[in-house]
Design a protein around this motif. Structure first.
Motif, PDB file in Angstrom:
ATOM      1  N   LEU A 134       0.845  -1.198   0.000  1.00  0.00           N
ATOM      2  CA  LEU A 134       0.000   0.000   0.000  1.00  0.00           C
ATOM      3  C   LEU A 134       0.881   1.250   0.000  1.00  0.00           C
ATOM      4  O   LEU A 134       2.021   1.217   0.469  1.00  0.00           O
ATOM      5  CB  LEU A 134      -0.911   0.005   1.238  1.00  0.00           C
ATOM      6  CG  LEU A 134      -1.834  -1.202   1.420  1.00  0.00           C
ATOM      7  CD1 LEU A 134      -2.379  -1.234   2.832  1.00  0.00           C
ATOM      8  CD2 LEU A 134      -2.974  -1.157   0.410  1.00  0.00           C
ATOM      9  N   ASN A 143      -5.676   5.227  -2.046  1.00  0.00           N
ATOM     10  CA  ASN A 143      -5.115   3.952  -2.503  1.00  0.00           C
ATOM     11  C   ASN A 143      -6.116   3.203  -3.379  1.00  0.00           C
ATOM     12  O   ASN A 143      -5.772   2.694  -4.453  1.00  0.00           O
ATOM     13  CB  ASN A 143      -4.745   3.083  -1.296  1.00  0.00           C
ATOM     14  CG  ASN A 143      -3.311   3.260  -0.843  1.00  0.00           C
ATOM     15  OD1 ASN A 143      -2.396   2.604  -1.344  1.00  0.00           O
ATOM     16  ND2 ASN A 143      -3.109   4.159   0.114  1.00  0.00           N
ATOM     17  N   LEU A 144      -7.356   3.128  -2.909  1.00  0.00           N
ATOM     18  CA  LEU A 144      -8.380   2.400  -3.665  1.00  0.00           C
ATOM     19  C   LEU A 144      -8.698   3.096  -4.985  1.00  0.00           C
ATOM     20  O   LEU A 144      -8.913   2.436  -6.012  1.00  0.00           O
ATOM     21  CB  LEU A 144      -9.647   2.255  -2.825  1.00  0.00           C
ATOM     22  CG  LEU A 144      -9.530   1.376  -1.578  1.00  0.00           C
ATOM     23  CD1 LEU A 144     -10.860   1.325  -0.834  1.00  0.00           C
ATOM     24  CD2 LEU A 144      -9.072  -0.040  -1.926  1.00  0.00           C
ATOM     25  N   ILE A 194      -6.215   2.256  -7.750  1.00  0.00           N
ATOM     26  CA  ILE A 194      -6.489   0.935  -8.341  1.00  0.00           C
ATOM     27  C   ILE A 194      -7.742   0.988  -9.201  1.00  0.00           C
ATOM     28  O   ILE A 194      -7.800   0.411 -10.296  1.00  0.00           O
ATOM     29  CB  ILE A 194      -6.643  -0.123  -7.230  1.00  0.00           C
ATOM     30  CG1 ILE A 194      -5.347  -0.232  -6.424  1.00  0.00           C
ATOM     31  CG2 ILE A 194      -7.025  -1.487  -7.814  1.00  0.00           C
ATOM     32  CD1 ILE A 194      -5.475  -1.025  -5.140  1.00  0.00           C
ATOM     33  N   VAL A 222     -16.146   1.556  -5.357  1.00  0.00           N
ATOM     34  CA  VAL A 222     -15.162   1.852  -4.313  1.00  0.00           C
ATOM     35  C   VAL A 222     -15.874   2.058  -2.979  1.00  0.00           C
ATOM     36  O   VAL A 222     -15.482   1.506  -1.944  1.00  0.00           O
ATOM     37  CB  VAL A 222     -14.329   3.097  -4.673  1.00  0.00           C
ATOM     38  CG1 VAL A 222     -13.380   3.459  -3.530  1.00  0.00           C
ATOM     39  CG2 VAL A 222     -13.533   2.868  -5.958  1.00  0.00           C
ATOM     40  N   LEU A 279      -7.940  -3.014   4.179  1.00  0.00           N
ATOM     41  CA  LEU A 279      -7.774  -2.211   2.963  1.00  0.00           C
ATOM     42  C   LEU A 279      -7.261  -3.082   1.817  1.00  0.00           C
ATOM     43  O   LEU A 279      -7.713  -2.942   0.672  1.00  0.00           O
ATOM     44  CB  LEU A 279      -6.810  -1.054   3.228  1.00  0.00           C
ATOM     45  CG  LEU A 279      -6.660  -0.049   2.089  1.00  0.00           C
ATOM     46  CD1 LEU A 279      -7.998   0.625   1.763  1.00  0.00           C
ATOM     47  CD2 LEU A 279      -5.611   1.019   2.437  1.00  0.00           C
ATOM     48  N   GLY A 280      -6.347  -4.001   2.131  1.00  0.00           N
ATOM     49  CA  GLY A 280      -5.870  -4.924   1.101  1.00  0.00           C
ATOM     50  C   GLY A 280      -6.996  -5.790   0.568  1.00  0.00           C
ATOM     51  O   GLY A 280      -7.083  -6.061  -0.635  1.00  0.00           O
ATOM     52  N   ALA A 284      -9.140  -3.711  -1.741  1.00  0.00           N
ATOM     53  CA  ALA A 284      -8.491  -3.564  -3.051  1.00  0.00           C
ATOM     54  C   ALA A 284      -8.699  -4.807  -3.906  1.00  0.00           C
ATOM     55  O   ALA A 284      -8.956  -4.719  -5.117  1.00  0.00           O
ATOM     56  CB  ALA A 284      -7.003  -3.289  -2.862  1.00  0.00           C
ATOM     57  N   SER A 285      -8.613  -5.987  -3.291  1.00  0.00           N
ATOM     58  CA  SER A 285      -8.766  -7.237  -4.039  1.00  0.00           C
ATOM     59  C   SER A 285     -10.205  -7.450  -4.505  1.00  0.00           C
ATOM     60  O   SER A 285     -10.456  -8.202  -5.447  1.00  0.00           O
ATOM     61  CB  SER A 285      -8.322  -8.425  -3.185  1.00  0.00           C
ATOM     62  OG  SER A 285      -9.223  -8.655  -2.128  1.00  0.00           O
ATOM     63  N   LEU A 311     -12.238  -4.961  -5.567  1.00  0.00           N
ATOM     64  CA  LEU A 311     -12.695  -3.869  -6.427  1.00  0.00           C
ATOM     65  C   LEU A 311     -13.213  -4.325  -7.783  1.00  0.00           C
ATOM     66  O   LEU A 311     -14.157  -3.742  -8.320  1.00  0.00           O
ATOM     67  CB  LEU A 311     -11.568  -2.850  -6.628  1.00  0.00           C
ATOM     68  CG  LEU A 311     -11.451  -1.756  -5.569  1.00  0.00           C
ATOM     69  CD1 LEU A 311     -10.256  -0.863  -5.858  1.00  0.00           C
ATOM     70  CD2 LEU A 311     -12.729  -0.923  -5.517  1.00  0.00           C
TER      71      LEU A 311
END
Length: 302
Positions: A87, A96-97, A100, A111, A139-140, A143-144, A146
Motif C-alpha cells: 500500500l 489507494n483504492l 487501483i 469503491v 484495505l488490502g 483492493a482485491s 474492487l
C-alpha cells in the motif's frame, strides 16, 4: 459451477518435485481451506494459481478459462491478498483504492461499496501510515474486491493479527462471500480459523494432497472416528489392532484411543461384549480440524 479447477498440477524446480500431481476444485460460493506445514507446497501452488509462475505440467481453469491459454480472461476473475498487502502509506485509504479503481476502470460507487463491506468507513480518509495491521489487511481485502472477482485467494491473511482482528477479518470474508456469491481459497496456519470459516479443506504435505474433506457444523466429515475406550480387564492392544476396522491403537494411562472406520463403534462394542470384556467407558471424541491435521499430515494421533 466450478470456479476453480486444478487437474494433475506439477511443478519441478531443478531436480526437485515441489508439487506432485495435485487435483482439486472449488464450487461457486464455496470457502475452501488449504492446509499444510511449511515447505508443503502451499505458496508454490498459490503462485501458480495467480499466474506468477508456470506449472511444469497440468491445468488450471478459472471460471472455465484456461490460465495458460487465456491468461487475461482467467486473471480478471481473481482477487488476491498475499500476506501483507502493498500500500502507499503516504496516501489515504480512499486514495489507494481510487488509484487501483482508475487502472481497472472501476466506478466510484464500487469503491464506496467495498469500503462499506470491509468496515473502513470511519477511517478511510486517514493516511495509511496511521493504520493498524488489521486495518491494512482490511484495505488490502477491499483492493482485491474492487473488480468484483469470482475467486478470492488469501495467503496467510491473518498473519500478525490479534484475536479480535482475526475474528473481524473472518466475518468480513464470510460477508463478502455471501453478498457477492464469491468463492474463496484460503491458505492459513491457524487451524481454528480455517475450521470456523471453510466449507471444505485440502490437506497438503510434501507436494501431495493427502485428502480433501468437508467441514460441517465446525466438525470434520471423515472416513474414521476416534474412540476412547476403557476396559476393566487387561487386554493386549494387539487384539484390538487385529480387527479389520481398527486403523490404530494407542494406550493412554488406563484407556485406549482408537482410530476406527466411521460408524463401526457398535461393531466394536459387540465384539468386546461377545468376548466377555467389561466396558467401563466408551465415547467418541469430537474430531476437530487440528486432530484431523495431525492424522493426515503428521501421521497419527497425538
Amino acid at each position: 459451477m466450478k470456479i476453480l479447477e486444478v487437474k494433475n498440477l506439477k511443478k519441478t524446480i531443478g531436480k526437485r518435485d515441489i508439487i506432485k500431481d495435485i487435483s482439486f476444485s472449488i464450487e461457486e460460493g464455496e470457502i475452501f481451506g488449504f492446509l499444510g506445514p511449511n515447505g508443503a507446497g502451499k505458496t508454490t501452488t498459490i503462485r501458480m494459481l495467480v499466474g506468477l509462475i508456470k506449472p511444469t505440467s497440468g491445468n488450471i481453469s478459472i471460471c472455465g478459462y484456461d490460465l495458460q491459454k487465456d491468461t487475461e480472461n482467467a486473471l480478471k476473475e481473481i482477487g488476491a491478498v498475499v500476506e501483507n498487502p502493498e500500500l502507499y502509506k503516504y496516501l489515504s485509504g480512499r486514495e489507494n483504492l481510487m488509484q487501483i479503481a482508475r487502472i481497472r476502470k472501476v466506478p466510484k460507487e464500487e469503491v464506496n461499496e467495498v469500503i462499506r463491506l470491509v468496515g473502513l468507513e470511519n477511517r478511510i480518509d486517514d493516511k495509511v501510515r496511521k493504520y493498524s495491521l488489521g486495518m491494512k489487511q482490511r484495505l488490502g481485502l477491499a483492493a482485491s474486491l474492487l473488480s468484483n472477482p469470482k475467486l478470492l485467494i488469501l495467503d496467510e491473511p491473518t498473519n500478525g493479527l490479534d484475536p479480535s482482528g482475526i475474528i473481524d477479518f473472518r466475518e468480513i470474508v464470510k460477508k463478502a462471500a455471501k453478498e457477492r456469491g464469491m468463492s474463496v481459497f484460503i491458505s492459513s496456519h491457524i487451524l481454528s480459523e480455517v475450521q470456523n470459516l471453510c466449507d471444505r479443506v485440502a490437506f497438503i504435505n510434501n507436494g501431495v494432497i493427502k485428502s480433501v474433506e468437508s467441514i460441517i457444523n465446525n466438525s470434520m466429515e471423515t472416513e474414521t472416528d476416534i474412540i476412547s475406550l476403557k476396559i476393566l480387564e487387561n487386554i493386549n492392544s494387539n487384539i484390538l489392532s487385529a480387527l479389520d476396522y481398527v486403523k490404530s491403537v494407542k494406550k493412554i494411562d488406563d484407556k485406549f484411543e482408537l482410530i476406527i472406520l466411521s460408524n463401526k463403534t457398535p461393531e466394536l462394542i459387540k465384539y468386546l461384549v461377545n468376548n466377555n470384556y467389561n466396558i467401563d467407558e466408551v465415547f467418541k471424541l469430537r474430531k476437530g480440524l487440528e486432530q484431523r491435521y495431525m492424522e493426515l499430515v503428521e501421521g497419527g494421533i497425538r
